[in-house]
Design an enzyme around this catalytic site. Structure first.
Site, short mmCIF file in Angstrom:
data_model
loop_
_atom_site.label_atom_id
_atom_site.label_comp_id
_atom_site.label_asym_id
_atom_site.label_seq_id
_atom_site.Cartn_x
_atom_site.Cartn_y
_atom_site.Cartn_z
N ASN A 8 0.87 -1.18 0.00
CA ASN A 8 0.00 0.00 0.00
C ASN A 8 0.91 1.23 0.00
OD1 ASN A 8 -1.84 2.00 0.44
ND2 ASN A 8 -2.52 1.28 2.45
N TRP A 9 0.99 1.90 -1.14
CA TRP A 9 1.91 3.04 -1.25
C TRP A 9 1.34 4.31 -0.64
CZ3 TRP A 9 3.79 2.30 -7.07
CH2 TRP A 9 4.52 1.09 -7.15
N LYS A 10 0.09 4.27 -0.24
CA LYS A 10 -0.56 5.43 0.41
C LYS A 10 -0.32 6.69 -0.42
CE LYS A 10 -0.33 3.04 4.83
NZ LYS A 10 -0.26 3.10 6.28
N HIS A 93 -9.65 1.05 4.93
CA HIS A 93 -8.38 1.22 5.64
C HIS A 93 -8.59 2.15 6.84
CE1 HIS A 93 -4.25 2.31 6.55
NE2 HIS A 93 -3.89 1.22 5.88
N GLU A 165 -5.55 -5.22 10.32
CA GLU A 165 -4.52 -4.21 10.60
C GLU A 165 -4.86 -3.51 11.91
OE1 GLU A 165 -2.29 -2.76 6.78
OE2 GLU A 165 -3.90 -1.42 7.30
N SER A 214 3.35 -2.42 10.46
CA SER A 214 4.80 -2.42 10.69
C SER A 214 5.49 -3.70 10.22
CB SER A 214 5.12 -2.19 12.18
OG SER A 214 4.62 -0.94 12.60
N GLY A 235 2.82 -1.20 4.35
CA GLY A 235 2.91 0.22 4.03
C GLY A 235 4.35 0.63 3.80
N GLY A 236 4.99 1.18 4.84
CA GLY A 236 6.34 1.74 4.72
C GLY A 236 7.34 0.87 3.99
P1 13P Z 1 2.96 0.09 7.76
O1 13P Z 1 3.47 -1.18 7.13
O2 13P Z 1 3.76 1.30 7.36
O3 13P Z 1 2.78 -0.06 9.22
O4 13P Z 1 1.49 0.36 7.15
C1 13P Z 1 0.56 -0.64 7.26
C2 13P Z 1 -0.62 -0.24 6.47
O5 13P Z 1 -1.37 0.64 6.86
C3 13P Z 1 -0.82 -0.92 5.17
O6 13P Z 1 -2.09 -0.70 4.69
#
Ligand code: 13P
Length: 256
Positions: A8-10, A93, A165, A214, A235-236
């Site tokens: 998820n590149w947000k 989300h 999540e 995470s 995410g990150g």
């Molecule tokens: P992180 O992996 O940065 O904690 O983000 C998780 C997330 O929200 C994926 O949708």
């Protein structure tokens, strides 16, 4: 069952950066048949990226879309407009629930709209830190799960992916903590029990459940071996080529 690794590149990367990054992912990755690699860039990048993607290696997901197919909804993009461009859509989300005030009713309409348009919804559910502290985790999970699936016909339920999540474990949340595999196992078990109680045992065993929060190269293997976990929503770490590829390779290793 397949393993899903979803990045998820947000709200990161310009269209150009996203294109270069996708190019690097495609160049680096072999074609792993039993691991479905999915990336969710920003909406504006979906069209150009759909032209460069090799869908045997990587598939596209939307991070969100609107539940009506067309009409007077200024600023929205519909699932019907995304039909054919993406295979998956992340829906519900926590950043949309808590920053953009999406409730279970809207989430349910979006899940139904995705399915109506042949897009697999990745329905995100998870409790906040205070809900966990007050012992409300099971209620929140049950409400978000049943609420989010409330507009889906029973026949379509095998087209849904659930992502657990916990909000408190997302790296960008204020007090990000790392969920232990045991904590994840307990909630994933509950998710399958709620599905079994509501829709029957067959579906509960079939529906893929992902974990997110995470996830990085050093903990991915542990989460992937939690009973009932079929993949990761990242995410990150999905924004860093070496980390993302390493996690995909871990998935391949753990699952074979
Ligand atoms: P992180 O992996 O940065 O904690 O983000 C998780 C997330 O929200 C994926 O949708």
């Amino acid at each position: 069952m397949k393993t899903y690794i979803v990045g998820n590149w947000k709200l990161n990367f310009t269209v150009g950066e996203a294109s270069i990054y996708l190019h690097k992912i495609l160049k680096t990755l072999p074609n792993y048949r039993d691991v479905d690699v999915v990336v969710a860039p920003s909406l504006i990048a979906l069209q150009p990226l759909s032209l460069q993607i090799d869908r045997h290696k990587v598939k596209l997901a939307a991070q969100n879309a609107f539940y009506r197919d067309y009409g007077a909804f200024t600023g929205e993009v519909s699932f019907s407009q995304l039909r054919g461009l993406v295979d998956y859509a992340i829906i519900g989300h926590s950043e949309r629930r808590y920053i953009l005030r999406e409730d279970d009713k809207m989430v349910a309409k979006k899940v139904a709209a995705a399915i109506r348009n042949r897009i697999t919804p990745i329905l995100c559910i998870g409790e906040t830190e205070s809900e966990r502290a007050f012992g409300e985790t099971a209620d929140v999970i049950r409400d978000q799960l049943i609420g989010g699936l409330s507009e889906v016909a029973d026949d379509d339920l095998d087209n849904v992916i659930i992502a657990y999540e916990p909000v408190w474990a997302i790296s960008s949340s204020k007090s990000a903590k790392i969920a232990t595999p045991d904590e994840v196992a307990e909630v994933v078990k509950l998710i399958r029990k709620v599905i079994a109680d509501t829709y029957g045992k067959d579906l509960a065993e079939k529906v893929p459940v992902l974990f997110g929060g995470s996830v990085n190269t050093s903990n991915a293997g542990a989460y992937l071996t939690v009973p009932g976990v079929n993949g990761l929503l990242i995410g990150g770490a999905s924004l860093i080529l070496s980390e993302f590829v390493d996690i995909i390779e871990t998935a391949k290793r753990v699952r074979s």
